[in-house]
Design a protein around this motif. Structure first.
Motif, PDB file in Angstrom:
ATOM      1  N   TYR A  45       0.843  -1.184   0.000  1.00 41.23           N
ATOM      2  CA  TYR A  45       0.000   0.000   0.000  1.00 41.23           C
ATOM      3  C   TYR A  45       0.886   1.245   0.000  1.00 41.23           C
ATOM      4  O   TYR A  45       1.980   1.257   0.573  1.00 41.23           O
ATOM      5  CB  TYR A  45      -0.872   0.056   1.262  1.00 41.23           C
ATOM      6  N   GLN A  93       0.706   5.212   1.235  1.00 41.79           N
ATOM      7  CA  GLN A  93      -0.068   6.121   2.069  1.00 41.79           C
ATOM      8  C   GLN A  93       0.538   7.512   2.011  1.00 41.79           C
ATOM      9  O   GLN A  93       1.609   7.757   2.566  1.00 41.79           O
ATOM     10  CB  GLN A  93      -0.135   5.632   3.517  1.00 41.79           C
ATOM     11  N   GLY A 108      -1.552  12.347   5.529  1.00 35.66           N
ATOM     12  CA  GLY A 108      -2.904  12.830   5.763  1.00 35.66           C
ATOM     13  C   GLY A 108      -3.987  12.083   5.023  1.00 35.66           C
ATOM     14  O   GLY A 108      -5.145  12.534   5.001  1.00 35.66           O
ATOM     15  N   ARG A 109      -3.633  10.946   4.438  1.00 36.33           N
ATOM     16  CA  ARG A 109      -4.624  10.184   3.678  1.00 36.33           C
ATOM     17  C   ARG A 109      -4.604   8.724   4.117  1.00 36.33           C
ATOM     18  O   ARG A 109      -3.697   8.268   4.815  1.00 36.33           O
ATOM     19  CB  ARG A 109      -4.338  10.263   2.186  1.00 36.33           C
ATOM     20  N   GLY A 110      -5.604   7.982   3.679  1.00 38.65           N
ATOM     21  CA  GLY A 110      -5.641   6.556   3.949  1.00 38.65           C
ATOM     22  C   GLY A 110      -4.780   5.791   2.958  1.00 38.65           C
ATOM     23  O   GLY A 110      -4.462   6.293   1.881  1.00 38.65           O
ATOM     24  N   PRO A 111      -4.391   4.579   3.309  1.00 42.32           N
ATOM     25  CA  PRO A 111      -3.586   3.757   2.398  1.00 42.32           C
ATOM     26  C   PRO A 111      -4.355   3.421   1.116  1.00 42.32           C
ATOM     27  O   PRO A 111      -5.567   3.240   1.135  1.00 42.32           O
ATOM     28  CB  PRO A 111      -3.306   2.489   3.211  1.00 42.32           C
ATOM     29  N   SER A 168      -4.048   0.755  -2.300  1.00 46.33           N
ATOM     30  CA  SER A 168      -3.374  -0.452  -2.762  1.00 46.33           C
ATOM     31  C   SER A 168      -2.565  -0.203  -4.027  1.00 46.33           C
ATOM     32  O   SER A 168      -3.023   0.447  -4.966  1.00 46.33           O
ATOM     33  CB  SER A 168      -4.420  -1.532  -3.027  1.00 46.33           C
TER      34      SER A 168
END
Lengths: 119, 114
Positions: free
Chosen positions: B36, B38, B41-44, B46
């Protein structure tokens, strides 16, 4: 689709207060996950739901944490009472299916996270 | 001990250069391994998913390799760009599970400098 939506994005609260984090999964997804991320421990699964039913909450740190999913489009993670060691980024993620062999359909999509600071 | 170990913890390279990130895992048996990305400040998000029977998977300038015998994976980034600055997380799913039981590494923080 707007993706996974989380609110608030940032939360600052005092020790002892109740905190509620909210999540709206991607429409049509049947799995919802709550994670916590810290520098020391990375991402940790707290709980996950399948079709709105909690399946595994073994990652929930203690009784101060609770999660609900009243319908397919909404979930909450509540901490009561909050403590400074709860400070972390909390992520919600959703996916269509938990079976990896359905190629391309079990991808987990993460929300932007809620940064929680407990003072 | 974490079942997914990543190295290095952080890496700084010049724009345009290549780099390789490492992941060693002890989760066994496993069904798939993911990388992943990331952003701060953000989500992971894929990058690649490999089953235990695959040994390489590419996604643009990202190439993941897997050696199930030595329980090692690597992520190679070619011709790095400033937008590659992010944390890269290795994730392993045990056999018999989809993404319900993912084990996450703590990530490698990559910084690309102009």
């Amino acid at each position: 689709d707007a993706g996974v939506i989380q609110s608030p994005r940032h939360e600052v609260t005092e020790m002892g207060q109740e905190v509620t984090l909210r999540c709206k999964p991607i429409s049509g997804h049947d799995y919802l996950f709550w994670y916590r991320q810290t520098m020391m421990r990375g991402l940790e699964l707290l709980i996950y739901f399948n079709n709105n039913v909690p399946i595994d909450d073994s990652g929930m740190p203690e009784d101060r944490f609770s999660a609900k999913m009243p319908n397919a489009s909404f979930s909450t993670l509540k901490i009561q009472p909050s403590e400074p060691r709860d400070s972390a980024v909390y992520f919600c993620a959703s996916s269509f299916s938990g079976t990896w062999w359905i190629s391309g359909r079990d991808e987990q999509y993460f929300g932007p996270g809620t940064r929680l600071t407990v003072t | 001990k974490n079942q997914v170990e990543q190295s290095p913890q952080s890496l700084i390279i010049l724009e345009g250069k290549n780099c390789t990130l490492q992941c060693n895992y002890t989760v066994s048996p496993f069904s798939n391994l993911r990388w992943y990305k990331q952003d701060t400040g953000r989500g992971p998000v894929s990058l690649t998913i490999m089953t235990f029977s695959e040994n390489t998977k590419s996604n643009g300038r990202y190439t993941a390799t897997l050696d199930a015998d030595t329980k090692q994976s690597s992520l190679h980034i070619t011709a790095s760009q400033l937008s590659d600055s992010a944390s890269y997380i290795c994730v392993v799913s045990p056999l018999g599970f989809g993404n319900e039981k993912l084990t996450f590494g703590t990530g490698t923080r990559l910084t690309i400098i102009p």
